[in-house]
Design a protein around this motif. Structure first.
Motif, PDB file in Angstrom:
ATOM      1  N   ARG A   1      -3.758   3.478   9.183  1.00  0.00           N
ATOM      2  CA  ARG A   1      -2.524   2.970   8.497  1.00  0.00           C
ATOM      3  C   ARG A   1      -2.642   3.426   6.973  1.00  0.00           C
ATOM      4  NH1 ARG A   1      -1.423  -1.832   5.350  1.00  0.00           N
ATOM      5  NH2 ARG A   1       0.681  -2.198   5.479  1.00  0.00           N
ATOM      6  N   ALA A   2      -3.955   3.456   6.626  1.00  0.00           N
ATOM      7  CA  ALA A   2      -4.167   4.167   5.256  1.00  0.00           C
ATOM      8  C   ALA A   2      -3.727   5.506   5.125  1.00  0.00           C
ATOM      9  CB  ALA A   2      -5.403   3.752   4.731  1.00  0.00           C
ATOM     10  N   LEU A   3      -4.193   6.258   6.086  1.00  0.00           N
ATOM     11  CA  LEU A   3      -3.731   7.680   6.099  1.00  0.00           C
ATOM     12  C   LEU A   3      -2.228   8.131   6.344  1.00  0.00           C
ATOM     13  CD1 LEU A   3      -7.210   9.334   7.718  1.00  0.00           C
ATOM     14  CD2 LEU A   3      -6.499   8.905   5.181  1.00  0.00           C
TER      15      LEU A   3
ATOM     16  N   VAL B   1      -7.534   4.937  -0.862  1.00  0.00           N
ATOM     17  CA  VAL B   1      -7.346   3.675  -0.129  1.00  0.00           C
ATOM     18  C   VAL B   1      -8.641   3.014   0.065  1.00  0.00           C
ATOM     19  CG1 VAL B   1      -6.332   2.035   1.281  1.00  0.00           C
ATOM     20  CG2 VAL B   1      -4.846   3.780   0.236  1.00  0.00           C
ATOM     21  N   ARG B   2      -9.113   1.938  -0.244  1.00  0.00           N
ATOM     22  CA  ARG B   2     -10.470   1.446  -0.226  1.00  0.00           C
ATOM     23  C   ARG B   2      -9.792   0.384   1.178  1.00  0.00           C
ATOM     24  NH1 ARG B   2     -13.470  -3.412  -0.474  1.00  0.00           N
ATOM     25  NH2 ARG B   2     -15.439  -3.347  -0.597  1.00  0.00           N
TER      26      ARG B   2
ATOM     27  N   MET C   1       0.700  -1.285  -0.024  1.00  0.00           N
ATOM     28  CA  MET C   1      -0.026  -0.085  -0.036  1.00  0.00           C
ATOM     29  C   MET C   1       0.875   1.312   0.069  1.00  0.00           C
ATOM     30  SD  MET C   1      -2.986   1.241   2.419  1.00  0.00           S
ATOM     31  CE  MET C   1      -1.900   1.222   4.089  1.00  0.00           C
ATOM     32  N   HIS C   2       1.765   1.259   0.719  1.00  0.00           N
ATOM     33  CA  HIS C   2       2.971   2.563   0.810  1.00  0.00           C
ATOM     34  C   HIS C   2       3.394   2.870  -0.447  1.00  0.00           C
ATOM     35  CE1 HIS C   2       2.265   1.670   5.170  1.00  0.00           C
ATOM     36  NE2 HIS C   2       2.700   2.980   5.472  1.00  0.00           N
ATOM     37  N   GLU C   3       3.851   1.694  -1.075  1.00  0.00           N
ATOM     38  CA  GLU C   3       4.508   1.844  -2.518  1.00  0.00           C
ATOM     39  C   GLU C   3       3.460   2.330  -3.403  1.00  0.00           C
ATOM     40  OE1 GLU C   3       4.789  -0.721  -0.396  1.00  0.00           O
ATOM     41  OE2 GLU C   3       7.042  -1.053  -0.207  1.00  0.00           O
ATOM     42  N   ALA C   4       2.095   1.874  -3.450  1.00  0.00           N
ATOM     43  CA  ALA C   4       1.489   2.164  -4.394  1.00  0.00           C
ATOM     44  C   ALA C   4       0.859   3.708  -4.315  1.00  0.00           C
ATOM     45  CB  ALA C   4       0.121   1.224  -4.378  1.00  0.00           C
ATOM     46  N   VAL C   5       0.583   3.989  -3.085  1.00  0.00           N
ATOM     47  CA  VAL C   5       0.441   5.375  -2.716  1.00  0.00           C
ATOM     48  C   VAL C   5       1.363   6.266  -3.263  1.00  0.00           C
ATOM     49  CG1 VAL C   5      -0.051   6.969  -0.959  1.00  0.00           C
ATOM     50  CG2 VAL C   5      -1.320   5.016  -0.793  1.00  0.00           C
ATOM     51  N   ALA C   6       2.653   6.052  -2.827  1.00  0.00           N
ATOM     52  CA  ALA C   6       3.579   6.988  -3.178  1.00  0.00           C
ATOM     53  C   ALA C   6       3.657   6.988  -4.884  1.00  0.00           C
ATOM     54  CB  ALA C   6       4.856   6.489  -2.635  1.00  0.00           C
ATOM     55  N   ALA C   7       3.450   5.967  -5.596  1.00  0.00           N
ATOM     56  CA  ALA C   7       3.588   5.938  -6.966  1.00  0.00           C
ATOM     57  C   ALA C   7       2.430   6.678  -7.614  1.00  0.00           C
ATOM     58  CB  ALA C   7       3.624   4.528  -7.388  1.00  0.00           C
TER      59      ALA C   7
END
Length: 216
Positions: A29-31, A17-18, A1-7
């Motif tokens: 964690r998502a925020l 993030v769902r 998730m962290h990598e996808a958010v940054a990308a």
């Protein structure tokens, strides 16, 4: 998730993030990964939604803890990618000052209980979007989508959600599975529509390309 958010943020797009449930640790964690908002499924009551909003907000509006090093980078990257003049990195203090207003809390309306309480849910301060999950909503109200057909009772329920959001001054969203359906629901007045799911789009495209390559 962290990598996808940054990308995603690096392209100038706001990552959402769902999360699988409304537990506070999932929201945090998502925020804390840098997401610009959370999409939360299968909520049922206004009380659950109120608690969810508290989990997504810093005090005094909520109970979210502060300290993750990731959100500032995601906000700065998205702003810089969307700007031609460059944007300075966001400080922790700047993120803290704007997060309660800037982050989105998106509530999926997909249970009979949530549909019955939709006006109350829409009126909760901190709810930004009511998002219809038509498949679960159809199942839960006894009118499932069969062979892609949305019957009149489910269409009426979907419209009830859109109207509740509009009445409360909130945005409405709808989960679509094709470009044609996305256009249809955008024209119906929904503010946020999907156009495809990766698990549908990738096999469809790759299958068509492979058939062409084989001369089929």
């Amino acid at each position: 998730m962290h990598e996808a958010v940054a990308a995603i943020a690096s392209t100038g797009t706001s990552p959402l993030v769902r999360i699988p449930g409304a537990e506070g640790w999932m929201v945090k964690r998502a925020l804390d990964s840098g997401a610009h908002g959370v999409v939360v499924p299968l909520l049922q009551t206004a009380a659950e939604v109120t608690q969810l909003v508290r989990s997504a907000k810093f005090p005094p509006r909520g109970v979210r803890g502060f300290g993750s090093p990731f959100p500032m980078g995601a906000f700065s990257a998205a702003a810089a990618a969307a700007s031609s003049s460059g944007v300075a990195a966001l400080s922790q203090s700047e993120y803290l000052a704007q997060a309660n207003e800037a982050l989105l809390t998106i509530i999926q309306i997909e249970t009979a209980e949530a549909l019955g309480a939709v006006d109350e849910i829409a009126g909760i301060n901190g709810v930004d979007v009511l998002f219809v999950g038509p498949y679960d909503l159809g199942i839960n109200i006894g009118h499932p989508i069969v062979e892609g057909v949305i019957d009149e009772e489910l269409r009426a329920a979907i419209e009830t959600v859109r109207r509740a959001a509009a009445k409360a001054g909130k945005k409405s969203g709808f989960y679509c599975t094709s470009g044609a359906q996305s256009r249809e629901y955008a024209e119906k007045g929904f503010d946020m529509v999907s156009i495809a799911a990766d698990m549908q789009a990738l096999p469809t495209y790759m299958g068509a390309t492979l058939r062409t390559a084989k001369g089929g």
